[in-house]
Scaffold this motif. Structure first.
Motif, mmCIF file in Angstrom:
data_model
loop_
_atom_site.group_PDB
_atom_site.id
_atom_site.type_symbol
_atom_site.label_atom_id
_atom_site.label_comp_id
_atom_site.label_asym_id
_atom_site.label_seq_id
_atom_site.Cartn_x
_atom_site.Cartn_y
_atom_site.Cartn_z
ATOM 1 N N VAL A 171 0.950 -1.183 0.054
ATOM 2 C CA VAL A 171 -0.188 -0.165 0.132
ATOM 3 C C VAL A 171 0.843 1.148 0.148
ATOM 4 O O VAL A 171 0.443 2.163 -0.683
ATOM 5 N N SER A 172 1.865 1.344 0.919
ATOM 6 C CA SER A 172 2.884 2.482 0.885
ATOM 7 C C SER A 172 3.480 2.863 -0.523
ATOM 8 O O SER A 172 3.806 4.126 -1.171
ATOM 9 N N ILE A 173 3.828 1.675 -0.950
ATOM 10 C CA ILE A 173 4.286 1.943 -2.495
ATOM 11 C C ILE A 173 3.536 2.079 -3.438
ATOM 12 O O ILE A 173 3.839 2.917 -4.127
ATOM 13 N N GLN A 174 2.209 1.643 -3.190
ATOM 14 C CA GLN A 174 1.394 2.039 -4.310
ATOM 15 C C GLN A 174 1.130 3.491 -4.378
ATOM 16 O O GLN A 174 0.991 4.335 -5.330
ATOM 17 N N ALA A 175 0.892 4.171 -3.264
ATOM 18 C CA ALA A 175 0.890 5.497 -3.021
ATOM 19 C C ALA A 175 2.073 6.410 -3.768
ATOM 20 O O ALA A 175 1.943 7.331 -4.479
ATOM 21 N N GLN A 176 3.113 6.022 -3.500
ATOM 22 C CA GLN A 176 4.452 6.497 -4.315
ATOM 23 C C GLN A 176 4.334 6.521 -5.689
ATOM 24 O O GLN A 176 4.427 7.437 -6.255
ATOM 25 N N ILE A 177 4.093 5.230 -6.225
ATOM 26 C CA ILE A 177 3.761 5.236 -7.995
ATOM 27 C C ILE A 177 2.688 6.017 -8.344
ATOM 28 O O ILE A 177 2.942 6.506 -9.373
ATOM 29 N N ILE A 178 1.350 6.002 -7.596
ATOM 30 C CA ILE A 178 0.535 6.988 -8.074
ATOM 31 C C ILE A 178 0.734 8.300 -7.956
ATOM 32 O O ILE A 178 0.432 9.121 -9.142
ATOM 33 N N ASN A 179 1.449 8.779 -6.995
ATOM 34 C CA ASN A 179 1.960 10.029 -7.040
ATOM 35 C C ASN A 179 2.926 10.345 -8.197
ATOM 36 O O ASN A 179 2.879 11.480 -8.691
ATOM 37 N N LEU A 180 3.707 9.404 -8.415
ATOM 38 C CA LEU A 180 4.702 9.634 -9.483
ATOM 39 C C LEU A 180 3.768 9.783 -11.091
ATOM 40 O O LEU A 180 4.113 10.860 -11.711
ATOM 41 N N LEU A 181 2.831 8.924 -11.027
ATOM 42 C CA LEU A 181 2.019 9.147 -12.394
ATOM 43 C C LEU A 181 1.517 10.296 -12.586
ATOM 44 O O LEU A 181 1.407 11.078 -13.446
ATOM 45 N N GLN A 182 0.684 10.620 -11.140
ATOM 46 C CA GLN A 182 0.304 12.033 -11.246
ATOM 47 C C GLN A 182 1.227 13.155 -11.643
ATOM 48 O O GLN A 182 0.859 13.924 -12.408
ATOM 49 N N ASP A 183 2.247 13.195 -11.108
ATOM 50 C CA ASP A 183 3.312 14.180 -11.610
ATOM 51 C C ASP A 183 3.746 14.151 -12.865
ATOM 52 O O ASP A 183 4.026 15.193 -13.873
ATOM 53 N N LEU A 184 4.074 12.989 -13.415
ATOM 54 C CA LEU A 184 4.477 12.872 -14.742
ATOM 55 C C LEU A 184 3.415 13.310 -15.650
ATOM 56 O O LEU A 184 3.702 13.685 -16.730
ATOM 57 N N ARG A 185 2.051 12.910 -15.372
ATOM 58 C CA ARG A 185 1.139 13.282 -16.262
ATOM 59 C C ARG A 185 0.972 14.822 -16.348
ATOM 60 O O ARG A 185 0.760 15.432 -17.673
ATOM 61 N N GLN A 186 1.206 15.576 -15.313
ATOM 62 C CA GLN A 186 1.171 17.106 -15.459
ATOM 63 C C GLN A 186 2.361 17.566 -15.922
ATOM 64 O O GLN A 186 2.191 18.573 -16.936
#
Length: 327
Positions: A187-202
């Motif tokens: 779960v903690s790693i999931q949050a990191q990857i999701i935040n990374l995808l959000q940053d890359l998307r923007q």
């Protein structure tokens, strides 16, 4: 409204099963008449139970699986039936992030070779240019440049998924299919990857089809949500509308199955009963009717079409106008 990048019309992916020279087989209808669109810079979530056809749809958009019928237009170009040479050129703009960070990386290749492979296949830059690009990508996804010389087994699951993301970004794509990219992670790693995808998307203006099960992740990351069931689209809406005004019983059942912060909170739930029917022999009419608590006789006779019920909100249910699914 942003320009449409991906436009899918009545897409079908059917697999013949048990067919031979001596007998006819049956057909598994994994995707059966799906239409959707994705705008430039938009993240669209694709949700549904396992077996709904989500992964098959995502791979069919990229022609990793050949569609049986229908149309997929990418930036105005028809992808279905495109000759191999033209498809190869187009694939530099369409990439995929796989679900399993362990199985999706070649253990015999270094990280630098894995990320740089697409650059080599598309003849992008000199070797020095490609090495520099690999280092830049590693830093972009939160890994040191020195990781290029190491091999996948030397990294954790979250780090491997970062490598997979870097590989997908190598050729500067416009569109990425993210096929449940965090489901195999803690779960903690999931949050990191999701935040990374959000940053890359923007940062990069990416369009993403994000396939997933976790509705909280979908709500955080996605602009719109498409709900699939047994190869069909049941509902599509903006994330804000879908989570506050679900119009299809299946959508509401998925939302009701998600945990709430207060376990003592009482609410009326639509709970699914039984298993997903077989895509080899789907129900007549509405494919959801065998598990729908609101099904009537007409639901077995009529296959509902997606009907617009609001701005960017469409539902495939003949009873949606009379049902009140709000709490």
């Amino acid at each position: 409204m942003a320009e449409t990048l991906v436009q899918v019309s009545d897409l079908k992916v059917h697999f013949p099963i048990g067919r031979s020279l001596f007998k006819d087989g049956v057909t598994l209808k994994a995707v059966d008449g799906v239409s959707l669109d994705i705008a430039r810079g938009e993240v669209v979530g694709l949700v549904g139970e396992s077996g709904s056809g989500k992964t098959t749809l995502g791979r069919a958009l990229l022609r990793l699986i050949e569609p049986t019928e229908g149309s997929v237009r990418f930036d105005g170009t028809e992808v279905v039936g495109l000759p191999p040479r033209d498809l190869k050129a187009l694939r530099s703009r369409m990439q995929i992030i796989f679900q399993d960070p362990y199985a999706s990386l070649n253990p015999r290749m270094s990280v630098g070779q894995i990320i740089g492979e697409a650059l080599h296949l598309h003849s992008i830059g000199t070797r020095a240019d490609r090495d520099e690009r690999v280092g830049d990508l590693l830093e972009k996804v939160g890994l040191p440049r020195t990781a290029a010389a190491r091999f996948p087994h030397e990294f954790s699951g979250g780090q491997r998924q970062r490598i997979g993301i870097a590989r997908a970004l190598a050729v500067n794509p416009d569109f990425i299919v993210a096929d449940e990219p965090v489901s195999a992670l803690d779960v903690s790693i999931q949050a990191q990857i999701i935040n990374l995808l959000q940053d890359l998307r923007q940062e990069l203006g990416l369009s993403i089809l994000f396939i997933g099960h976790d509705l909280s992740v979908i709500e955080f990351l996605c602009d719109r949500v498409v709900v699939m069931y047994l190869g069909h689209v049941m509902e599509t809406a903006t994330a804000a509308d879908l989570y506050t005004q679900p119009r299809h019983p299946y959508t509401r059942s998925l939302l009701d199955a998600a945990p709430v912060p207060n376990p003592r909170a009482k609410r009326d739930r639509i709970m699914l009963k039984g298993d997903l029917p077989s895509p080899i022999n789907p129900p007549s009419g509405c494919v959801f009717r065998t598990r729908c608590p609101f099904a009537i006789e007409a639901c077995a006779q009529v296959e509902p079409a997606l009907e617009t019920v609001g701005p960017r909100h469409a539902v495939a249910c003949i009873r949606q106008a009379e049902l009140n699914l709000m709490e």
